[in-house]
Write an enzyme that holds these catalytic residues in place. Structure first.
Site, PDB file in Angstrom:
ATOM      1  N   ASP A   1      17.801  22.269  -1.575  1.00 66.62           N
ATOM      2  CA  ASP A   1      18.003  21.944  -0.150  1.00 66.62           C
ATOM      3  C   ASP A   1      16.878  21.066   0.392  1.00 66.62           C
ATOM      4  O   ASP A   1      16.798  20.818   1.592  1.00 66.62           O
ATOM      5  CB  ASP A   1      18.126  23.227   0.684  1.00 66.62           C
TER       6      ASP A   1
ATOM      7  N   ARG B   1      -0.566   3.895  14.145  1.00 64.25           N
ATOM      8  CA  ARG B   1      -0.116   2.802  15.019  1.00 64.25           C
ATOM      9  C   ARG B   1       0.621   3.348  16.244  1.00 64.25           C
ATOM     10  O   ARG B   1       0.790   2.653  17.221  1.00 64.25           O
ATOM     11  CB  ARG B   1       0.768   1.821  14.228  1.00 64.25           C
TER      12      ARG B   1
ATOM     13  N   LYS C   1      -0.092 -12.451  17.420  1.00 62.79           N
ATOM     14  CA  LYS C   1       1.225 -11.929  17.033  1.00 62.79           C
ATOM     15  C   LYS C   1       1.898 -11.250  18.218  1.00 62.79           C
ATOM     16  O   LYS C   1       1.249 -10.536  18.980  1.00 62.79           O
ATOM     17  CB  LYS C   1       1.059 -10.911  15.889  1.00 62.79           C
TER      18      LYS C   1
ATOM     19  N   SER D   1       3.669  -3.295   5.765  1.00 54.87           N
ATOM     20  CA  SER D   1       4.786  -2.362   5.777  1.00 54.87           C
ATOM     21  C   SER D   1       6.062  -3.150   5.488  1.00 54.87           C
ATOM     22  O   SER D   1       6.419  -3.363   4.335  1.00 54.87           O
ATOM     23  CB  SER D   1       4.850  -1.619   7.116  1.00 54.87           C
ATOM     24  N   THR D   2       6.744  -3.648   6.521  1.00 57.28           N
ATOM     25  CA  THR D   2       7.967  -4.433   6.267  1.00 57.28           C
ATOM     26  C   THR D   2       7.629  -5.824   5.739  1.00 57.28           C
ATOM     27  O   THR D   2       8.522  -6.565   5.334  1.00 57.28           O
ATOM     28  CB  THR D   2       8.770  -4.622   7.563  1.00 57.28           C
ATOM     29  N   GLY D   3       6.373  -6.209   5.835  1.00 55.58           N
ATOM     30  CA  GLY D   3       5.933  -7.526   5.359  1.00 55.58           C
ATOM     31  C   GLY D   3       6.178  -8.650   6.351  1.00 55.58           C
ATOM     32  O   GLY D   3       5.784  -9.790   6.106  1.00 55.58           O
TER      33      GLY D   3
HETATM   34  C1  R5P Z   1      -0.464  -3.863  12.880  1.00 54.24           C
HETATM   35  O1  R5P Z   1      -0.913  -4.607  13.731  1.00 54.24           O
HETATM   36  C2  R5P Z   1      -0.997  -3.841  11.491  1.00 54.24           C
HETATM   37  O2  R5P Z   1      -2.303  -4.329  11.459  1.00 54.24           O
HETATM   38  C3  R5P Z   1      -0.134  -4.646  10.508  1.00 54.24           C
HETATM   39  O3  R5P Z   1      -0.213  -6.020  10.808  1.00 54.24           O
HETATM   40  C4  R5P Z   1       1.302  -4.208  10.577  1.00 54.24           C
HETATM   41  O4  R5P Z   1       1.382  -2.827  10.536  1.00 54.24           O
HETATM   42  C5  R5P Z   1       2.111  -4.814   9.449  1.00 54.24           C
HETATM   43  O5  R5P Z   1       3.425  -4.381   9.586  1.00 54.24           O
HETATM   44  P1  R5P Z   1       4.612  -5.177   8.951  1.00 54.24           P
HETATM   45  O6  R5P Z   1       4.288  -5.404   7.496  1.00 54.24           O
HETATM   46  O7  R5P Z   1       5.805  -4.278   9.127  1.00 54.24           O
HETATM   47  O8  R5P Z   1       4.770  -6.460   9.695  1.00 54.24           O
END
Ligand code: R5P
Length: 287
Positions: free
Chosen positions: A34, A92, A189, A220-222
């Site tokens: 489970d 974050r 950004k 993370s997602t890049g």
């Molecule tokens: C946020 O500002 C962090 O420093 C990274 O730039 C962010 O977490 C990267 O996330 P992702 O790869 O999803 O764009």
């Protein structure tokens, strides 16, 4: 002292144990049909100082394991239980971005502070919080991989230009740049959602034919890096490299980065094939 970690992080755990003159215990973790977690220490813990080494990614599962480990270690007689989370999740989420939303960093801080005597982490994403003292109520240590990253870049890309994709990366890129003796630029950004960001590129530097090294704490997602890569290509940068502390590589970000021809390097806070910068000495020195 006993260092315990799950199989995926045992290479790092064993190295830290060797460097710190401690014993290593594997932490056997299984799941019932489970989905419930079953956890078992392989060494006796009575009277020991126990260090649970566990990066909190994927976050929810690893957090539960860390909490179960702490309470179990104490139940088995450990006299002190420390969490070493090379990657600390949820940092974050440091404010209520939308009405009614959970400030997850605070909740995680409260849960871990209730379970552990002390907490050690590497380059946590502290942005609005200035110190881990705002997150944890128990003693905490924030280690920095910046000198290791600077050394890596200085040796491998000696005449490169460093780029921080956003203001939040400034703390990493500017310190890396000054230790490595390299120029750097910080871009701007705007984040529209977890998968949609826009990076604006205004630079006084000439990237033409030059190796550009993007430095960030988390991939993370890049999307942050991919957006930056787009601009660097327009600016006719030569080689494009990305060096990050924590490579989470969610979705298919790593394949996308490879398709764009980006050379990606990370520290081994989260196990991944891009791990090239070893943080074991850093952790051992803090225990
Ligand atoms: C946020 O500002 C962090 O420093 C990274 O730039 C962010 O977490 C990267 O996330 P992702 O790869 O999803 O764009």
């Amino acid at each position: 002292m006993i260092i315990a970690s799950r199989a995926e992080q045992s290479a790092l755990g064993r190295r830290v144990a060797r460097l710190a003159g401690a014993r290593f215990s594997s932490l056997n973790i299984g799941h019932f049909p489970d989905g419930e977690t079953n956890l078992r220490f392989r060494l006796g813990l009575k009277g020991e100082r126990v260090v649970i080494l566990e990066s909190l990614f994927p976050a929810n599962e690893r957090i539960m394991e860390a909490l179960f480990s702490a309470y179990t270690a104490r139940d088995l007689g450990a006299k002190r239980v420390t969490l070493v989370a090379p990657y600390l999740a949820y940092m974050r989420e440091d404010k209520r971005f939308h009405k009614g939303e959970c400030v997850s960093a605070k909740v995680l801080g409260a849960l871990l502070s209730a379970a552990f005597d002390s907490i050690v982490t590497i380059d946590p994403h502290l942005h609005r919080f200035k110190s881990l003292r705002e997150v944890f109520s128990v003693p905490s240590k924030r280690l920095s991989s910046v000198p290791l990253i600077a050394d890596f870049i200085r040796k491998k890309y000696p005449s490169s230009m460093l780029v921080g994709p956003d203001e939040e990366s400034e703390q990493w890129v500017s310190n890396v740049a000054s230790l490595a003796g390299l120029d750097h630029d910080v871009l701007k950004k705007t984040r529209y959602s977890s998968t949609r960001v826009r990076v604006s590129f205004k630079s006084s530097h000439d990237f033409n034919g030059r190796t550009a090294v993007i430095v960030d704490d988390i991939i993370s997602t890049g999307h942050t890096v991919l957006e930056t890569v787009k601009h660097l290509k327009r600016a006719k940068a030569g080689k494009i490299v990305c060096v990050a502390v924590h490579g989470l590589f969610t979705l298919d970000s790593y394949s996308k980065l490879k398709r764009e021809g980006v050379e990606v390097h990370t520290t081994n806070t989260v196990p991944h094939e891009t791990n090239r910068i070893d943080v074991s000495g850093l952790i051992a020195g803090a225990l």
